[in-house]
Design a protein around this motif. Structure first.
Motif, PDB file in Angstrom:
ATOM      1  N   ILE A 164      14.187  -3.855   7.785  1.00  0.00           N
ATOM      2  CA  ILE A 164      14.200  -4.538   6.480  1.00  0.00           C
ATOM      3  C   ILE A 164      12.933  -4.125   5.739  1.00  0.00           C
ATOM      4  O   ILE A 164      11.834  -4.180   6.297  1.00  0.00           O
ATOM      5  CB  ILE A 164      14.266  -6.071   6.629  1.00  0.00           C
ATOM      6  CG1 ILE A 164      15.615  -6.489   7.240  1.00  0.00           C
ATOM      7  CG2 ILE A 164      14.078  -6.751   5.266  1.00  0.00           C
ATOM      8  CD1 ILE A 164      15.748  -7.988   7.483  1.00  0.00           C
ATOM      9  N   ASP A 165      13.102  -3.700   4.474  1.00  0.00           N
ATOM     10  CA  ASP A 165      12.004  -3.166   3.678  1.00  0.00           C
ATOM     11  C   ASP A 165      11.699  -4.098   2.505  1.00  0.00           C
ATOM     12  O   ASP A 165      12.588  -4.420   1.715  1.00  0.00           O
ATOM     13  CB  ASP A 165      12.421  -1.774   3.164  1.00  0.00           C
ATOM     14  CG  ASP A 165      11.342  -1.093   2.330  1.00  0.00           C
ATOM     15  OD1 ASP A 165      10.163  -1.377   2.551  1.00  0.00           O
ATOM     16  OD2 ASP A 165      11.694  -0.267   1.469  1.00  0.00           O
ATOM     17  N   LEU A 166      10.440  -4.539   2.410  1.00  0.00           N
ATOM     18  CA  LEU A 166      10.023  -5.461   1.341  1.00  0.00           C
ATOM     19  C   LEU A 166       8.904  -4.867   0.490  1.00  0.00           C
ATOM     20  O   LEU A 166       7.897  -4.389   1.027  1.00  0.00           O
ATOM     21  CB  LEU A 166       9.486  -6.773   1.933  1.00  0.00           C
ATOM     22  CG  LEU A 166      10.451  -7.704   2.670  1.00  0.00           C
ATOM     23  CD1 LEU A 166       9.702  -8.950   3.119  1.00  0.00           C
ATOM     24  CD2 LEU A 166      11.624  -8.088   1.798  1.00  0.00           C
ATOM     25  N   ALA A 190      16.907  -2.699   1.813  1.00  0.00           N
ATOM     26  CA  ALA A 190      15.932  -3.048   0.774  1.00  0.00           C
ATOM     27  C   ALA A 190      16.279  -4.456   0.315  1.00  0.00           C
ATOM     28  O   ALA A 190      17.385  -4.685  -0.170  1.00  0.00           O
ATOM     29  CB  ALA A 190      16.020  -2.057  -0.380  1.00  0.00           C
ATOM     30  N   LEU A 191      15.347  -5.397   0.498  1.00  0.00           N
ATOM     31  CA  LEU A 191      15.646  -6.810   0.249  1.00  0.00           C
ATOM     32  C   LEU A 191      14.864  -7.335  -0.946  1.00  0.00           C
ATOM     33  O   LEU A 191      13.632  -7.278  -0.980  1.00  0.00           O
ATOM     34  CB  LEU A 191      15.296  -7.635   1.500  1.00  0.00           C
ATOM     35  CG  LEU A 191      15.554  -9.147   1.435  1.00  0.00           C
ATOM     36  CD1 LEU A 191      17.042  -9.462   1.275  1.00  0.00           C
ATOM     37  CD2 LEU A 191      14.992  -9.842   2.684  1.00  0.00           C
ATOM     38  N   SER A 235       1.824  -4.813   0.501  1.00  0.00           N
ATOM     39  CA  SER A 235       1.200  -5.813  -0.362  1.00  0.00           C
ATOM     40  C   SER A 235       1.753  -7.207  -0.045  1.00  0.00           C
ATOM     41  O   SER A 235       1.748  -7.620   1.114  1.00  0.00           O
ATOM     42  CB  SER A 235       1.418  -5.408  -1.830  1.00  0.00           C
ATOM     43  OG  SER A 235       0.573  -6.124  -2.685  1.00  0.00           O
ATOM     44  N   LYS A 236       2.272  -7.957  -1.049  1.00  0.00           N
ATOM     45  CA  LYS A 236       2.843  -9.280  -0.793  1.00  0.00           C
ATOM     46  C   LYS A 236       3.992  -9.182   0.218  1.00  0.00           C
ATOM     47  O   LYS A 236       4.209 -10.097   1.020  1.00  0.00           O
ATOM     48  CB  LYS A 236       3.330  -9.898  -2.112  1.00  0.00           C
ATOM     49  CG  LYS A 236       4.099 -11.222  -1.965  1.00  0.00           C
ATOM     50  CD  LYS A 236       3.272 -12.333  -1.336  1.00  0.00           C
ATOM     51  CE  LYS A 236       4.141 -13.506  -0.918  1.00  0.00           C
ATOM     52  NZ  LYS A 236       3.384 -14.517  -0.125  1.00  0.00           N
ATOM     53  N   GLY A 237       4.742  -8.080   0.196  1.00  0.00           N
ATOM     54  CA  GLY A 237       5.797  -7.869   1.189  1.00  0.00           C
ATOM     55  C   GLY A 237       5.242  -7.844   2.607  1.00  0.00           C
ATOM     56  O   GLY A 237       5.928  -8.186   3.559  1.00  0.00           O
ATOM     57  N   GLY A 238       3.966  -7.433   2.731  1.00  0.00           N
ATOM     58  CA  GLY A 238       3.325  -7.385   4.045  1.00  0.00           C
ATOM     59  C   GLY A 238       3.119  -8.755   4.644  1.00  0.00           C
ATOM     60  O   GLY A 238       3.424  -8.981   5.819  1.00  0.00           O
ATOM     61  N   ALA A 255       5.671  -3.141  10.514  1.00  0.00           N
ATOM     62  CA  ALA A 255       4.693  -2.222   9.921  1.00  0.00           C
ATOM     63  C   ALA A 255       4.265  -2.765   8.566  1.00  0.00           C
ATOM     64  O   ALA A 255       5.103  -3.079   7.722  1.00  0.00           O
ATOM     65  CB  ALA A 255       5.298  -0.826   9.767  1.00  0.00           C
ATOM     66  N   LEU A 256       2.949  -2.883   8.385  1.00  0.00           N
ATOM     67  CA  LEU A 256       2.394  -3.463   7.156  1.00  0.00           C
ATOM     68  C   LEU A 256       1.557  -2.410   6.447  1.00  0.00           C
ATOM     69  O   LEU A 256       0.660  -1.815   7.042  1.00  0.00           O
ATOM     70  CB  LEU A 256       1.517  -4.671   7.503  1.00  0.00           C
ATOM     71  CG  LEU A 256       2.154  -5.706   8.442  1.00  0.00           C
ATOM     72  CD1 LEU A 256       1.115  -6.710   8.903  1.00  0.00           C
ATOM     73  CD2 LEU A 256       3.302  -6.407   7.752  1.00  0.00           C
TER      74      LEU A 256
END
Length: 413
Positions: A164-166, A190-191, A235-238, A255-256
Motif C-alpha cells: 500500500i502506497d501513501l 495507491a490509497l 512525509s505525512k504518509g510515513g 518503508a518510510l
C-alpha cells in the motif's frame, strides 16, 4: 558533404520515466559548440526546461555518456541524465508530478548552434515519450466499501507481493509511484485518504479503520501473495504507515521516505485509542526576504512533555522497517525521527531498522529522474516552503533509494 545533425535516443522512442535515457547527437562539425535544451509540459500546461552547453568530439559526435557539459547551463560535468533531472519550471514554486499515468510525458530535445544567450540557429530536434505504465500492467480503480484507491497489477500470473502506497500532505490520489513500482512485479495499491471524491476535505482527524479496510482488501485479494503486505509512505504518509504498522495486523514490511515517527497534522483515532498530533509553534517559522518559509523548527519535540503522547508506539509493530532519510530535509527532522524510532524499537527488544541516509537530499525523495523541487506551496502553511536538497545529490539519492526500497520489499514480502 556533411550530413545534417540528428539526435539519437536509446531506447529510441519510448522509455519508462524511472529508466535511464541515453542521448547522443551525430553529424555535427568537429569540436562544434552546441547548446542542448530539453522541454516538458505537465498536465496543467506548465513548462519545465533545462539546457546545457557541449562541444562535439573530433568526429562530430556528441554522446552525453562521454562528453561533459561545459559551465554556463543548468549543470556542468559528465551528467548523462542531467537534461532530465535538471528540468526546472518556468513558473516558480511548481513541482513536477504525474497526474494521469496512462499517458506519457513528452520530452522535447532541441540542439542549437553555439553557446550564446539566446541560443543560435536550431540544428536538430526530436521527441521522446517518458511513460509510467509498462505494457501489460493493469490499472484497476478501487471503490470497495469506503476505500478510494487505484490498484496496479503487474503482467503475468500472480500472486504478487502486495504494497500500500501513501503520499503526504496535499491529498488526492497520486498514482505515479505505485504505478512505477508495479512495473517491477509488485501489486501496489495507491490509497487516497483525504481531499479526494467523498473522503474528508481537510486533514482534521483520521480513523485507522479506513486504512484497515485497505489492508484487508489487499490481504484478501487473489493476486496478492500473503501472509502479509508492505507499506510505503512519504512525509505525512510515513507517519500514517507507522501507525498502520503499529496497530493493524497483516503488515510485514514498512518503508518510510522522510517520514515521522510522531503523529503529525491531524488527530489519529483507532477504536478507543486517540493519538494527538505533535504540537506546532508557528512563531518558529523563518521567512526569507523572497517570502519562502522554512518550517524545519516548527514541530515540538516528541520526547518532551505532553508531546510524548504523539509518539507512535511503533514497538507494537510486527514488521521490518526501512527509513529513507534526506539529510538536507527542511520540512522536518527526518533523521532525528529515524534515529528515535530505531532507539525505541531496540529498547523494546525489536529488530533494529534499516536506516539509509543521503547527504544533500531534500524532503521529496521521489522515483528516479523527477527533478528536485527546492520550494513549493505547502497547503497547511499557505505559502511556499523550502524542501531542502542539492539537485545532483538529490537525483543520486532518488536512484539509490528506489533500488533500496525494491530490495527491501523483495527480501521481506
Amino acid at each position: 558533404a556533411s550530413m545534417a545533425p540528428s539526435i539519437r535516443f536509446s531506447p529510441a522512442t519510448r522509455s519508462l520515466f524511472d529508466e535511464p535515457l541515453a542521448i547522443a547527437v551525430q553529424g555535427l562539425g568537429p569540436r562544434q559548440q552546441v547548446t542542448l535544451r530539453t522541454s516538458l509540459r505537465d498536465e496543467k500546461g506548465e513548462l519545465f526546461q533545462a539546457s546545457a552547453r557541449y562541444q562535439a568530439g573530433d568526429d562530430g559526435e556528441l554522446d552525453l555518456a562521454r562528453c561533459p557539459a561545459l559551465p554556463g547551463g543548468s549543470f556542468s560535468g559528465l551528467e548523462p541524465m542531467g537534461l532530465l533531472w535538471a528540468l526546472q519550471p518556468q513558473r516558480p514554486f511548481w513541482r513536477l508530478v504525474k497526474r494521469d499515468v496512462q499517458s506519457p510525458f513528452l520530452l522535447q530535445l532541441e540542439v542549437f548552434e553555439g553557446h550564446g544567450k539566446p541560443p543560435g540557429r536550431l540544428l536538430a530536434q526530436a521527441q521522446h515519450e517518458r511513460a509510467f505504465l509498462r505494457d501489460g500492467v493493469r490499472r484497476v480503480p478501487v471503490r470497495e466499501g469506503r476505500i478510494r484507491a487505484t490498484l496496479f497489477l503487474p503482467p503475468g500470473n500472480g500472486p504478487f507481493p502486495g504494497i500500500i502506497d501513501l503520499y503526504g500532505t496535499g491529498g488526492g490520489l497520486p498514482e505515479y509511484r505505485a504505478c512505477l513500482l508495479a512495473n517491477y512485479g509488485f501489486a501496489v495499491l495507491a490509497l487516497a485518504y483525504y481531499s479526494y471524491e467523498d473522503l474528508p476535505k481537510e486533514m482534521k482527524e483520521f480513523h485507522l479503520e479506513y486504512f484497515e479496510e485497505a489492508v484487508n482488501y489487499m490481504l484478501q485479494h487473489t493476486q496478492v501473495k500473503g501472509p502479509g503486505i508492505g507499506l510505503l509512505g512519504i512525509s505525512k504518509g510515513g507517519d500514517l504507515c507507522t501507525s498502520m504498522a503499529s496497530f493493524l495486523k497483516g503488515i510485514t514490511a514498512t518503508a518510510l521516505i522522510n517520514g515521522s515517527v510522531a503523529n503529525v497534522g491531524a488527530v489519529l483515532r483507532y477504536k478507543d485509542i486517540t493519538i494527538p498530533p505533535l504540537n506546532i509553534n508557528l512563531k518558529r517559522i523563518k521567512v526569507s526576504k523572497s517570502g519562502i518559509a522554512d518550517i524545519f523548527d516548527t514541530l515540538n519535540n516528541p520526547l518532551e512533555g505532553p508531546d510524548q503522547q504523539s509518539f507512535i508506539p511503533l514497538e507494537k509493530a510486527e514488521c521490518r522497517f526501512l527509513f529513507i532519510v534526506g539529510q538536507d530535509d527542511r520540512n522536518w527532522k527526518s533523521e532525528f525521527f529515524a534515529v528515535e524510532g530505531s532507539k525505541r524499537l531496540q529498547a523494546h527488544g525489536k529488530e533494529k531498522p534499516e536506516i539509509v541516509c543521503y547527504p544533500g537530499a531534500g524532503h521529496y525523495i521521489e522515483p528516479p529522474f523527477f527533478p528536485m523541487c527546492a520550494a513549493s506551496m505547502h497547503l497547511l502553511v499557505g505559502k511556499p516552503v523550502v524542501w531542502g536538497g542539492e539537485p545532483k545529490a538529490h537525483c543520486e539519492a532518488q536512484i539509490d533509494a528506489w533500488q533500496q526500497i525494491q530490495a527491501f520489499f523483495r527480501k521481506h514480502l
